[in-house]
Design an enzyme around this catalytic site. Structure first.
Site, PDB file in Angstrom:
ATOM      1  N   SER A   1      -9.161   0.267  -1.426  1.00  0.00           N
ATOM      2  CA  SER A   1      -8.957  -0.034  -2.843  1.00  0.00           C
ATOM      3  C   SER A   1      -9.784   0.870  -3.758  1.00  0.00           C
ATOM      4  O   SER A   1     -11.008   0.964  -3.604  1.00  0.00           O
ATOM      5  CB  SER A   1      -9.324  -1.488  -3.141  1.00  0.00           C
ATOM      6  OG  SER A   1      -9.255  -1.719  -4.532  1.00  0.00           O
TER       7      SER A   1
ATOM      8  N   GLU B   1     -31.752  -8.913  10.253  1.00  0.00           N
ATOM      9  CA  GLU B   1     -31.473 -10.048  11.123  1.00  0.00           C
ATOM     10  C   GLU B   1     -30.058  -9.921  11.667  1.00  0.00           C
ATOM     11  O   GLU B   1     -29.173  -9.377  11.008  1.00  0.00           O
ATOM     12  CB  GLU B   1     -31.591 -11.324  10.270  1.00  0.00           C
ATOM     13  CG  GLU B   1     -31.542 -12.619  10.958  1.00  0.00           C
ATOM     14  CD  GLU B   1     -31.759 -13.780   9.980  1.00  0.00           C
ATOM     15  OE1 GLU B   1     -31.628 -14.916  10.447  1.00  0.00           O
ATOM     16  OE2 GLU B   1     -32.033 -13.569   8.781  1.00  0.00           O
TER      17      GLU B   1
ATOM     18  N   GLU C   1     -27.254  -0.361  14.532  1.00  0.00           N
ATOM     19  CA  GLU C   1     -27.569  -1.565  13.761  1.00  0.00           C
ATOM     20  C   GLU C   1     -27.770  -2.816  14.600  1.00  0.00           C
ATOM     21  O   GLU C   1     -28.365  -3.784  14.121  1.00  0.00           O
ATOM     22  CB  GLU C   1     -26.477  -1.801  12.708  1.00  0.00           C
ATOM     23  CG  GLU C   1     -26.451  -0.683  11.678  1.00  0.00           C
ATOM     24  CD  GLU C   1     -25.292  -0.756  10.714  1.00  0.00           C
ATOM     25  OE1 GLU C   1     -24.356  -1.544  10.938  1.00  0.00           O
ATOM     26  OE2 GLU C   1     -25.327   0.000   9.717  1.00  0.00           O
TER      27      GLU C   1
END
Length: 154
Positions: free
Chosen positions: A82, A119, A66
């Site tokens: 959770s 970005e 990434e």
């Protein structure tokens, strides 16, 4: 991807192990975020663990995919699991994740957007308030800046 809160959907979601990395700049004044291509929102680099790899290997792989950075995965910031937070993907897959968030340090590479990244940028704490950050990443970011010696369990 979207996040569904407060809906304990039990058996209709699969369990998944995932990880993310907090990468600070040299002065620890800013941290690296990526803007996702699937929803346009900002998040920490990371993703799901593949079979045959450890969580630290998964973290390093996801960061490389990434961001273009080779990192040394270090301190565990926290474990997040959770059942009230489900990740729902465009293909209909739904996951309750057991998520490991680590601090990581760049070793090599050039900061480059990957196939899942629109970005990349470093942001200060103050600048984060003006970004559309995925909600479940906000706690991880705050925990990273807290600088606790022991990891958080949430």
């Amino acid at each position: 991807m979207k996040v569904v809160y407060g809906e304990r959907i039990g058996q209709t979601a699969r369990l998944s192990v995932s990880c993310s990395a907090v990468i600070f700049d040299e002065d620890r004044q800013k941290l690296l975020l990526m803007r996702r291509d699937d929803n346009g929102r900002w998040s920490l680099p990371g993703g799901h663990m593949d079979a045959g790899e450890s969580v630290t290997e998964a973290c390093a792989r996801e960061v490389l995919e990434e961001t273009g950075l080779h990192v040394q995965v270090g301190k565990l910031i926290g474990v997040y699991s959770s059942p009230d937070m489900i990740l729902q993907y465009a293909d209909g897959n739904r996951y309750q994740t057991v998520h490991f968030c680590f601090e990581a340090r760049p070793l090599a590479g050039t900061l480059t957007s990957g196939t899942e990244t629109l970005e990349l940028a470093y942001f200060s704490r103050e600048e984060l308030a003006h970004l559309d950050i995925m909600e479940h990443h906000l706690q991880r970011i705050e925990d990273a800046w807290a600088g606790n010696l022991l990891p958080f369990m949430r």
